[in-house]
Motif scaffolding. Structure first.
Motif, PDB file in Angstrom:
ATOM      1  N   GLN A  75       0.842  -1.198   0.000  1.00  0.00           N
ATOM      2  CA  GLN A  75       0.000   0.000   0.000  1.00  0.00           C
ATOM      3  C   GLN A  75       0.879   1.250   0.000  1.00  0.00           C
ATOM      4  O   GLN A  75       1.851   1.328   0.748  1.00  0.00           O
ATOM      5  CB  GLN A  75      -0.909   0.000   1.242  1.00  0.00           C
ATOM      6  N   TYR A  99      -2.932   5.873   5.312  1.00  0.00           N
ATOM      7  CA  TYR A  99      -2.821   4.858   6.351  1.00  0.00           C
ATOM      8  C   TYR A  99      -2.517   3.522   5.679  1.00  0.00           C
ATOM      9  O   TYR A  99      -2.733   3.351   4.477  1.00  0.00           O
ATOM     10  CB  TYR A  99      -4.143   4.725   7.124  1.00  0.00           C
ATOM     11  N   LYS A 100      -2.066   2.568   6.469  1.00  0.00           N
ATOM     12  CA  LYS A 100      -1.716   1.250   5.934  1.00  0.00           C
ATOM     13  C   LYS A 100      -2.935   0.541   5.334  1.00  0.00           C
ATOM     14  O   LYS A 100      -2.802  -0.300   4.459  1.00  0.00           O
ATOM     15  CB  LYS A 100      -1.072   0.394   7.035  1.00  0.00           C
ATOM     16  N   ASN A 101      -4.153   0.929   5.777  1.00  0.00           N
ATOM     17  CA  ASN A 101      -5.367   0.317   5.234  1.00  0.00           C
ATOM     18  C   ASN A 101      -5.785   0.925   3.893  1.00  0.00           C
ATOM     19  O   ASN A 101      -6.795   0.535   3.321  1.00  0.00           O
ATOM     20  CB  ASN A 101      -6.521   0.409   6.238  1.00  0.00           C
ATOM     21  N   ARG A 128      -8.706   7.063  10.233  1.00  0.00           N
ATOM     22  CA  ARG A 128      -8.545   5.788   9.517  1.00  0.00           C
ATOM     23  C   ARG A 128      -9.819   5.317   8.824  1.00  0.00           C
ATOM     24  O   ARG A 128      -9.782   4.481   7.933  1.00  0.00           O
ATOM     25  CB  ARG A 128      -8.077   4.698  10.486  1.00  0.00           C
TER      26      ARG A 128
END
Length: 144
Positions: A75, A99-101, A128
């Motif tokens: 990502q 964000y990592k998501n 998030r």
């Protein structure tokens, strides 16, 4: 005046596993490459971590981000536009973070290293879950 050392091939580093760790182009002891990224790094799992465009050791790229980073899951983490080492982009955010998501975390509009935007917020941040947390308005480096 001494000529800069010109290296035609990049330096390539590897992890103990044999996977590529980094690839860098140096001229006269500084990262420098005119036709692509001067520095690229990978995580040990093989996923790209970092790509940086530099001229004479300064982050610089016309028409694209000078610095792009990724999380180890692939990502995108950040994208930063720079000219001659200063955060700079006309017509879009100079800095964007995720964000990592995959959810956008923040974006900042800068011109010549100063926060600047006349048609909206120069700085915006999200949580998030995608909910806007804050906005800040700046023109030519002055908060409005």
């Amino acid at each position: 005046m001494a000529e800069k050392e010109v290296r035609t091939l990049p330096e390539v580093g590897h992890y103990d596993s044999g996977r590529k760790r980094c690839k860098e182009y140096l001229v006269g002891g500084e990262w420098h490459r005119e036709d692509g990224p001067a520095l690229t790094r990978w995580y040990e799992n093989g996923q790209k971590q970092h790509k940086e465009f530099l001229l004479d050791g300064k982050q610089h790229r016309v028409g694209g981000a000078a610095l792009i980073t990724w999380y180890d899951n692939g990502q995108k983490q950040s994208r930063v536009y720079k000219m001659n080492g200063e955060d700079h982009r006309v017509g879009g955010p100079a800095r964007t973070w995720w964000y990592k998501n995959g959810q956008k975390q923040s974006e900042e509009y800068l011109v010549n290293g100063k926060h600047h935007r006349v048609d909206g917020a120069a700085i915006t941040g999200w949580d998030r879950d995608g909910r806007k947390r804050y906005e800040a308005y700046w023109v030519e480096g002055q908060e409005m």
